[in-house]
Scaffold this motif. Structure first.
Motif, PDB file in Angstrom:
ATOM      1  N   LYS A 171       0.831  -1.200   0.000  1.00 53.72           N
ATOM      2  CA  LYS A 171       0.000   0.000   0.000  1.00 53.72           C
ATOM      3  C   LYS A 171       0.871   1.257   0.000  1.00 53.72           C
ATOM      4  CE  LYS A 171      -3.854   2.187   2.344  1.00 53.72           C
ATOM      5  NZ  LYS A 171      -4.841   2.115   3.418  1.00 53.72           N
ATOM      6  N   LEU A 174       2.341   1.731  -3.450  1.00 54.44           N
ATOM      7  CA  LEU A 174       1.328   2.274  -4.385  1.00 54.44           C
ATOM      8  C   LEU A 174       1.128   3.775  -4.171  1.00 54.44           C
ATOM      9  CD1 LEU A 174      -1.391  -0.524  -4.389  1.00 54.44           C
ATOM     10  CD2 LEU A 174       0.074   0.165  -6.303  1.00 54.44           C
ATOM     11  N   GLU A 175       1.031   4.181  -2.926  1.00 59.60           N
ATOM     12  CA  GLU A 175       0.861   5.605  -2.612  1.00 59.60           C
ATOM     13  C   GLU A 175       2.061   6.420  -3.092  1.00 59.60           C
ATOM     14  OE1 GLU A 175      -1.753   7.344  -1.292  1.00 59.60           O
ATOM     15  OE2 GLU A 175      -2.849   5.469  -1.488  1.00 59.60           O
ATOM     16  N   LYS A 176       3.250   5.879  -2.875  1.00 54.74           N
ATOM     17  CA  LYS A 176       4.469   6.579  -3.273  1.00 54.74           C
ATOM     18  C   LYS A 176       4.544   6.763  -4.790  1.00 54.74           C
ATOM     19  CE  LYS A 176       8.375   4.366  -3.579  1.00 54.74           C
ATOM     20  NZ  LYS A 176       9.484   3.502  -3.263  1.00 54.74           N
ATOM     21  N   ASN A 177       4.015   5.809  -5.528  1.00 61.80           N
ATOM     22  CA  ASN A 177       4.117   5.835  -6.989  1.00 61.80           C
ATOM     23  C   ASN A 177       2.892   6.404  -7.692  1.00 61.80           C
ATOM     24  OD1 ASN A 177       6.777   4.699  -7.306  1.00 61.80           O
ATOM     25  ND2 ASN A 177       5.897   2.821  -6.508  1.00 61.80           N
ATOM     26  N   LYS A 178       1.943   6.933  -6.932  1.00 61.01           N
ATOM     27  CA  LYS A 178       0.768   7.561  -7.557  1.00 61.01           C
ATOM     28  C   LYS A 178       1.193   8.781  -8.349  1.00 61.01           C
ATOM     29  CE  LYS A 178      -3.318   6.550  -4.868  1.00 61.01           C
ATOM     30  NZ  LYS A 178      -4.289   7.121  -3.939  1.00 61.01           N
ATOM     31  N   LYS A 179       0.580   8.955  -9.485  1.00 62.85           N
ATOM     32  CA  LYS A 179       0.833  10.151 -10.298  1.00 62.85           C
ATOM     33  C   LYS A 179      -0.028  11.292  -9.744  1.00 62.85           C
ATOM     34  CE  LYS A 179       2.988   7.905 -13.718  1.00 62.85           C
ATOM     35  NZ  LYS A 179       4.302   8.012 -14.092  1.00 62.85           N
ATOM     36  N   PRO A 180       0.569  12.491  -9.595  1.00 67.15           N
ATOM     37  CA  PRO A 180      -0.210  13.622  -9.064  1.00 67.15           C
ATOM     38  C   PRO A 180      -1.243  14.117 -10.034  1.00 67.15           C
ATOM     39  CG  PRO A 180       2.097  14.262  -9.423  1.00 67.15           C
ATOM     40  CD  PRO A 180       1.950  12.824  -9.824  1.00 67.15           C
TER      41      PRO A 180
END
Length: 180
Positions: A171, A174-180
């Motif tokens: 999790k 996934l959060e770290k790699n989310k696109k802004p």
């Protein structure tokens, strides 16, 4: 270049289906072990219906032994598991072009793993030339996938540890790699 795009797309599908540590199978092997470390690897302990749970190195070794015995050679050109997830995830991709019969080698690999303590989590999925089977052992779920198409085949084995510690790491990744 075209093959690389297919490999990337197939890997994305397998990861999506695998759920990266989510419900990736029957769910009977969920839960923690009294011997889990903070990194999510286990050193033994009894799981609900799972017996002893291997660590990532043991899972990778089992896949490697079964796949190479079945005629596969590992494809080292692909992207590996992110550093922070190596104790919770294993990815082994075959260089299917070097196998005499990728489908036969895939079936033999799954059969060997099943005979080595991995249990099949349902009938699997077969659709449009692709086969995906879920195997479970301890807290681990393994997605064995064979994607065949004209003039090439992609065979991958992706294992995820379903402990709460690993689910938290997935999790966070996934959060770290989310696109802004």
């Amino acid at each position: 270049m075209r093959k690389a795009k297919w490999v990337a797309a197939a890997a994305g599908v397998v990861l999506l289906v695998a759920g990266c540590g989510g419900e990736g199978g029957s769910g009977k092997n969920k839960g923690g072990s009294s011997s889990e470390s903070a990194t999510g690897s286990t050193t033994g302990g009894s799981e609900a219906g799972g017996g002893d749970s291997p660590d990532a190195a043991a899972v990778e070794k089992e896949i490697e032994a079964a796949a190479t015995a079945a005629g596969f050679v590992q494809d080292s050109s692909g992207k590996g598991v992110p550093e922070g997830l190596k104790t919770c995830m294993v990815s082994w991709t075959a260089d299917a072009e070097k196998a005499a019969d990728p489908k036969k080698s895939y079936d033999a690999t799954v059969k060997t793993l099943s005979g080595g303590g991995w249990t099949e989590g349902g009938p699997g999925t077969e659709q449009a030339g692709s086969t995906i089977k879920t195997l479970n052992k301890g807290t681990w779920s393994l997605k064995a996938s064979n994607h065949g198409a004209a003039r090439f085949s992609i065979v991958m084995f992706i294992g995820t540890d379903n402990t709460p510690q690993c689910e938290a790491l997935f999790k966070a990744d996934l959060e770290k790699n989310k696109k802004p």
